[in-house]
Design an enzyme around this catalytic site. Structure first.
Site, PDB file in Angstrom:
ATOM      1  N   ASP A 220       0.855  -1.192   0.000  1.00  0.00           N
ATOM      2  CA  ASP A 220       0.000   0.000   0.000  1.00  0.00           C
ATOM      3  C   ASP A 220       0.891   1.243   0.000  1.00  0.00           C
ATOM      4  OD1 ASP A 220      -2.162   1.923   0.675  1.00  0.00           O
ATOM      5  OD2 ASP A 220      -3.331   0.103   0.942  1.00  0.00           O
TER       6      ASP A 220
ATOM      7  N   HIS B  20       2.166   1.977  -3.246  1.00  0.00           N
ATOM      8  CA  HIS B  20       1.312   2.988  -3.858  1.00  0.00           C
ATOM      9  C   HIS B  20       1.926   4.380  -3.843  1.00  0.00           C
ATOM     10  CE1 HIS B  20      -2.540   0.316  -3.202  1.00  0.00           C
ATOM     11  NE2 HIS B  20      -1.592  -0.278  -3.895  1.00  0.00           N
TER      12      HIS B  20
END
Ligand SMILES: *[C@@H]1O[C@H](CO)[C@@H](O)[C@H](O)[C@H]1NC(C)=O
Ligand SMILES: *[C@@H]1O[C@H](CO)[C@@H](O)[C@H](O)[C@H]1NC(C)=O
Length: 376
Positions: free
Chosen positions: A194, A217
């Site tokens: 993430d 991310h």
């Protein structure tokens, strides 16, 4: 297994001597009663070896600086556990966490079947209301949920840490801040499933310098506005960072909600993106990523500079500035941008509800629906 249990026993004795003069037998260890004149009692040490340990909280206030010397491995119980935080420091002024050791969150089994949008799993290391913290050199591996969370407090440095989880592990953010101020995250390597670093509501003066991200991310401010009482973010400086194979490079995302917070005074400078999907992105049409969003974001984004962002994109839209029709972005500046398509085509920009100020050369070409105030 026997040696583990033996080690845990030893560890618990350490905890009790150093942190547990007041409330023994409980999972909360109070650290305020050690003798401040005896320097040894202010150091908690995890020597070489692997120690399985249940969720634990160290609570202050303390009478002086506390050092947590991590040279061995602390290992969480496997699978999902019923706790927000695994190792938590709360209400401590002056905390050093250092060493060549590892926090192993044993996330593998916990991730299996974790549904998108479900509440996050257990955070490995949480600093809550910690001031004057210094986390250095340690490794955080395979957290179940976030790796490191800084909630409230401030004046804290995180440097030379290594954070690692597979690219497909759910919600394993590297470092998350919320309600915290004057946080420096320096010279670290973060690869997760993430956000590399996520900067949540109420964060102020966050300096991220020399961080390498990927997979994951990218570096994100947000999401802001999921809760209507989310606080504003101001003063974020991201400098000299590299994003390798990340979904986003540098991002600001705000929820479509009634939240009236602001995001202001942000600089992303000297950023290298390598095969990023969205190298530069402001996304004000966000609602979790799993459904169509309804309504507009009411978060005002202003004074955001992207200076010297270069590298490659794997999607044609390398610059995406999707601001809210309710609160158009203000004071957005792009200075010297050079992002080419990974397989050789042209990159483009997409802008809505924003007038961008351009300086220096621009690749992708500037947004046609924008005012080019200093376009060269
Ligand atoms: C951020 O941290 C770096 C490294 O310590 C430092 O050189 C720089 O001045 C800081 N920048 C800001 C804006 O605080
Ligand atoms: C952009 O600038 C034009 C001309 O000054 C103005 O009419 C428009 O409202 C501005 N748009 C935004 C989103 O700020």
């Amino acid at each position: 297994m026997n040696s583990y249990i033996y080690s845990i026993k030893n560890l618990m004795i350490f905890f009790m001597i150093i942190f547990c003069n007041e409330v023994c037998g409980s999972r909360t260890f109070h650290v305020k009663n050690y003798d401040k004149n005896d320097i040894d009692t202010q150091v908690f040490s995890v020597p070489d070896g692997t120690y399985v340990i249940d969720p634990i909280q160290f609570s202050g206030p303390c009478q002086g600086q506390v050092t947590f010397q991590l040279d061995g491995t602390l290992q969480a119980p496997t699978g999902k556990i019923d706790a927000n935080d695994w190792i938590k420091f709360h209400n401590v002024d002056g905390l050093i966490i250092q060493g060549s050791g590892t926090l192993n969150g044993e996330g593998d089994l916990a991730w299996v079947g974790h549904c998108p949008g479900c509440p996050p799993l257990t955070t490995s290391l949480t600093l809550s209301f910690v001031n004057n913290g210094h986390i250095k050199d340690i490794t955080s591996l395979n957290s179940k949920g976030f790796h490191i969370k800084i909630i409230n407090g401030g004046d804290t440095i995180i440097e030379h840490v290594t954070i690692s989880a597979p690219g497909d592990s759910p919600n394993t953010d590297g470092i998350h801040t919320s309600g915290a101020s004057n946080i420096n995250i320096l010279n670290s390597e973060i690869g997760t499933g993430d956000d590399c670093i996520s900067i949540g509501g109420g964060s102020q003066n966050i300096n991220i310098t020399g961080v390498t991200c990927g997979p994951g991310h990218g570096i994100s401010i947000g999401s802001i506005g999921k809760n209507t009482d989310d606080s504003s973010v101001t003063g974020v400086y991201v400098n000299g960072c590299t994003m390798s194979n990340t979904q986003n490079g540098v991002r600001i995302k705000t929820y479509t909600s009634d939240c009236m917070a602001t995001v202001s005074d942000v600089t992303f400078q000297d950023i290298t993106v390598d095969q990023s999907k969205n190298p530069i992105i402001i996304d004000q049409n966000y609602c979790g990523g799993h459904q169509e969003c309804i309504g507009n974001s009411h978060v005002q984004v202003s004074d955001v500079k992207f200076i010297g962002v270069q590298g490659t994109s794997i999607s044609p839209i390398a610059v995406k500035l999707q601001c809210s029709p309710e609160k158009p972005c203000e004071g957005i500046e792009l200075d010297t941008i050079s992002i080419s398509l990974n397989d050789g085509g042209e990159t483009t920009s997409s802008c809505s509800n924003v007038n961008v100020t351009y300086n220096g050369p621009q690749n992708p070409p500037t947004c046609s629906n924008s005012l080019h105030l200093n376009h060269m």
